[in-house]
Design a protein around this motif. Sequence first.
Motif, PDB file in Angstrom:
ATOM      1  N   HIS A 137       0.768  -1.275   0.160  1.00  0.00           N
ATOM      2  CA  HIS A 137      -0.053  -0.084  -0.053  1.00  0.00           C
ATOM      3  C   HIS A 137       0.858   1.233  -0.151  1.00  0.00           C
ATOM      4  CE1 HIS A 137      -3.334  -2.658   0.636  1.00  0.00           C
ATOM      5  NE2 HIS A 137      -2.817  -3.194   1.716  1.00  0.00           N
ATOM      6  N   LYS A 138       2.165   1.272  -0.399  1.00  0.00           N
ATOM      7  CA  LYS A 138       2.931   2.253  -0.571  1.00  0.00           C
ATOM      8  C   LYS A 138       3.567   2.485  -1.955  1.00  0.00           C
ATOM      9  CE  LYS A 138       3.125   3.333   4.000  1.00  0.00           C
ATOM     10  NZ  LYS A 138       2.549   4.642   4.697  1.00  0.00           N
ATOM     11  N   ARG A 139       3.572   3.811  -2.206  1.00  0.00           N
ATOM     12  CA  ARG A 139       4.549   4.084  -3.373  1.00  0.00           C
ATOM     13  C   ARG A 139       5.951   3.814  -3.208  1.00  0.00           C
ATOM     14  NH1 ARG A 139       5.037  10.227  -5.826  1.00  0.00           N
ATOM     15  NH2 ARG A 139       6.004   9.568  -7.866  1.00  0.00           N
ATOM     16  N   VAL A 140       6.425   2.985  -4.039  1.00  0.00           N
ATOM     17  CA  VAL A 140       7.959   2.497  -4.081  1.00  0.00           C
ATOM     18  C   VAL A 140       8.458   2.940  -5.487  1.00  0.00           C
ATOM     19  CG1 VAL A 140       9.407   0.619  -3.964  1.00  0.00           C
ATOM     20  CG2 VAL A 140       7.275   0.654  -2.656  1.00  0.00           C
ATOM     21  N   VAL A 141       9.713   3.678  -5.117  1.00  0.00           N
ATOM     22  CA  VAL A 141      10.499   4.160  -6.414  1.00  0.00           C
ATOM     23  C   VAL A 141      12.034   3.588  -6.070  1.00  0.00           C
ATOM     24  CG1 VAL A 141      11.524   6.222  -7.387  1.00  0.00           C
ATOM     25  CG2 VAL A 141       9.377   6.367  -6.447  1.00  0.00           C
ATOM     26  N   VAL A 142      12.307   2.898  -7.270  1.00  0.00           N
ATOM     27  CA  VAL A 142      13.658   2.165  -7.168  1.00  0.00           C
ATOM     28  C   VAL A 142      14.540   3.249  -8.002  1.00  0.00           C
ATOM     29  CG1 VAL A 142      15.046   0.303  -7.717  1.00  0.00           C
ATOM     30  CG2 VAL A 142      12.460  -0.019  -7.063  1.00  0.00           C
ATOM     31  N   LEU A 143      15.670   3.511  -7.458  1.00  0.00           N
ATOM     32  CA  LEU A 143      16.504   4.673  -7.796  1.00  0.00           C
ATOM     33  C   LEU A 143      17.644   3.957  -8.749  1.00  0.00           C
ATOM     34  CD1 LEU A 143      17.461   7.432  -8.408  1.00  0.00           C
ATOM     35  CD2 LEU A 143      18.547   7.486  -6.109  1.00  0.00           C
ATOM     36  N   SER A 144      17.594   3.584 -10.045  1.00  0.00           N
ATOM     37  CA  SER A 144      18.432   2.820 -10.600  1.00  0.00           C
ATOM     38  C   SER A 144      18.462   3.410 -12.146  1.00  0.00           C
ATOM     39  CB  SER A 144      17.815   1.524 -10.765  1.00  0.00           C
ATOM     40  OG  SER A 144      18.716   0.787 -11.585  1.00  0.00           O
ATOM     41  N   SER A 145      19.500   3.659 -12.827  1.00  0.00           N
ATOM     42  CA  SER A 145      19.809   3.869 -14.227  1.00  0.00           C
ATOM     43  C   SER A 145      19.824   2.544 -14.937  1.00  0.00           C
ATOM     44  CB  SER A 145      20.880   4.844 -14.416  1.00  0.00           C
ATOM     45  OG  SER A 145      22.247   4.055 -13.949  1.00  0.00           O
ATOM     46  N   THR A 146      19.953   1.484 -14.514  1.00  0.00           N
ATOM     47  CA  THR A 146      20.136   0.236 -15.204  1.00  0.00           C
ATOM     48  C   THR A 146      18.811  -0.878 -15.362  1.00  0.00           C
ATOM     49  OG1 THR A 146      21.009  -0.801 -13.428  1.00  0.00           O
ATOM     50  CG2 THR A 146      22.572   0.166 -15.130  1.00  0.00           C
ATOM     51  N   LEU A 147      17.673  -0.408 -14.167  1.00  0.00           N
ATOM     52  CA  LEU A 147      16.686  -1.488 -14.206  1.00  0.00           C
ATOM     53  C   LEU A 147      15.716  -0.906 -15.107  1.00  0.00           C
ATOM     54  CD1 LEU A 147      15.402  -3.599 -12.553  1.00  0.00           C
ATOM     55  CD2 LEU A 147      14.637  -1.809 -10.863  1.00  0.00           C
ATOM     56  N   GLY A 148      15.110  -1.827 -15.803  1.00  0.00           N
ATOM     57  CA  GLY A 148      13.951  -1.513 -16.717  1.00  0.00           C
ATOM     58  C   GLY A 148      12.510  -1.500 -15.912  1.00  0.00           C
ATOM     59  N   GLN A 149      11.632  -1.416 -16.526  1.00  0.00           N
ATOM     60  CA  GLN A 149      10.211  -1.690 -16.205  1.00  0.00           C
ATOM     61  C   GLN A 149      10.253  -2.760 -15.171  1.00  0.00           C
ATOM     62  OE1 GLN A 149       8.957   1.100 -16.373  1.00  0.00           O
ATOM     63  NE2 GLN A 149       7.293   1.030 -17.951  1.00  0.00           N
ATOM     64  N   ALA A 150       9.897  -2.348 -13.882  1.00  0.00           N
ATOM     65  CA  ALA A 150       9.505  -3.370 -12.910  1.00  0.00           C
ATOM     66  C   ALA A 150       8.107  -3.482 -12.238  1.00  0.00           C
ATOM     67  CB  ALA A 150      10.602  -3.231 -11.802  1.00  0.00           C
ATOM     68  N   GLU A 151       7.641  -4.600 -11.788  1.00  0.00           N
ATOM     69  CA  GLU A 151       6.014  -4.568 -11.730  1.00  0.00           C
ATOM     70  C   GLU A 151       5.878  -3.885 -10.357  1.00  0.00           C
ATOM     71  OE1 GLU A 151       2.802  -7.797 -10.652  1.00  0.00           O
ATOM     72  OE2 GLU A 151       4.293  -8.447 -12.277  1.00  0.00           O
ATOM     73  N   GLY A 152       5.104  -3.109 -10.013  1.00  0.00           N
ATOM     74  CA  GLY A 152       4.461  -2.332  -8.914  1.00  0.00           C
ATOM     75  C   GLY A 152       5.526  -1.381  -8.136  1.00  0.00           C
ATOM     76  N   VAL A 153       6.546  -1.003  -8.851  1.00  0.00           N
ATOM     77  CA  VAL A 153       7.269   0.218  -8.391  1.00  0.00           C
ATOM     78  C   VAL A 153       7.576   0.907  -9.470  1.00  0.00           C
ATOM     79  CG1 VAL A 153       8.735  -1.429  -6.838  1.00  0.00           C
ATOM     80  CG2 VAL A 153       9.586  -0.986  -9.099  1.00  0.00           C
ATOM     81  N   GLU A 154       7.960   2.422  -9.266  1.00  0.00           N
ATOM     82  CA  GLU A 154       8.481   3.280 -10.359  1.00  0.00           C
ATOM     83  C   GLU A 154      10.053   3.110 -10.298  1.00  0.00           C
ATOM     84  OE1 GLU A 154       7.039   7.187  -9.576  1.00  0.00           O
ATOM     85  OE2 GLU A 154       5.297   6.274  -8.364  1.00  0.00           O
ATOM     86  N   VAL A 155      10.540   3.272 -11.183  1.00  0.00           N
ATOM     87  CA  VAL A 155      12.024   3.404 -11.524  1.00  0.00           C
ATOM     88  C   VAL A 155      12.249   4.637 -12.358  1.00  0.00           C
ATOM     89  CG1 VAL A 155      14.140   2.265 -12.794  1.00  0.00           C
ATOM     90  CG2 VAL A 155      12.121   0.851 -12.235  1.00  0.00           C
ATOM     91  N   HIS A 156      13.411   5.289 -11.332  1.00  0.00           N
ATOM     92  CA  HIS A 156      13.713   6.689 -11.772  1.00  0.00           C
ATOM     93  C   HIS A 156      15.312   6.744 -12.024  1.00  0.00           C
ATOM     94  CE1 HIS A 156      14.545  10.975 -11.631  1.00  0.00           C
ATOM     95  NE2 HIS A 156      13.311  11.095 -11.750  1.00  0.00           N
TER      96      HIS A 156
END
Length: 173
Positions: free
Chosen positions: A69-88
Motif C-alpha cells: 500500500h505504499k508508493r515505491v521508487v527504485v533509484l536505478s539507471s539500469t533497471l528497466g520496467q518493474a512490476e509494482g514500482v516506479e524506476v527513476h
Amino acid sequence: MTLKASVYIATSLDGFIARESGELDWLMVATTSSDDHGYAAYMATVDTLVMGRNTYEKVLTFGEWPYPHKRVVVLSSTLGQAEGVEVHPGPIADLLAHLRDTGARSLYLDGGQVVQSFLREGRVDELTITRIPVLLGSGIPLFGALAGDVKLQHVRSTTFENGFVQSTYRVLR
C-alpha cells in the motif's frame, strides 16, 4: 511543498547493514522478537519509499511484497520496467522534483547507497537507526565518505528487551 526524507534502518553494532555478500541472516536471527520496534508507526508517517536497485532485488527475495500500500521508487539507471514500482534514473535533484510534482510528502530512504547519496546531497532530514547487538567485522556500511560533517541533534533513544537500541536524530542545517 517540502519533502521530508527520513531513514529507518538497522545496523550491526559495528555499523554494517548487511554482510559483504548482501546477506541479512544476522538480522533475521536477531529479530525473533514479536515487537516491531516502532516500524508500523514509522511506516504510517511515510507515503513513498525510495530504495536502490540492490535493496529492491533483496526485498524481492523475501517472498510476499512488504509494501503493498505504499508508493515505491527504485533509484536505478539500469533497471528497466518493474512490476509494482516506479524506476527513476536520478540524479537525486531530478528525483525529488518528480516526487514533489507527483504528490509525495514524506520519503522513507532505504539501502546503503541511497542513504549515502542523500546524505552527500544534504537531503536527509531524520535518521532512525536501530543497533543490533552483534559484531560482523565487515560488510556493507551504512555510512560512507562525506564532503563535510553532518551535524545531528539527538531526538530520542529507546532500548528493547532483546538488546536493540534505537536512536533517532534530526539533521541540523
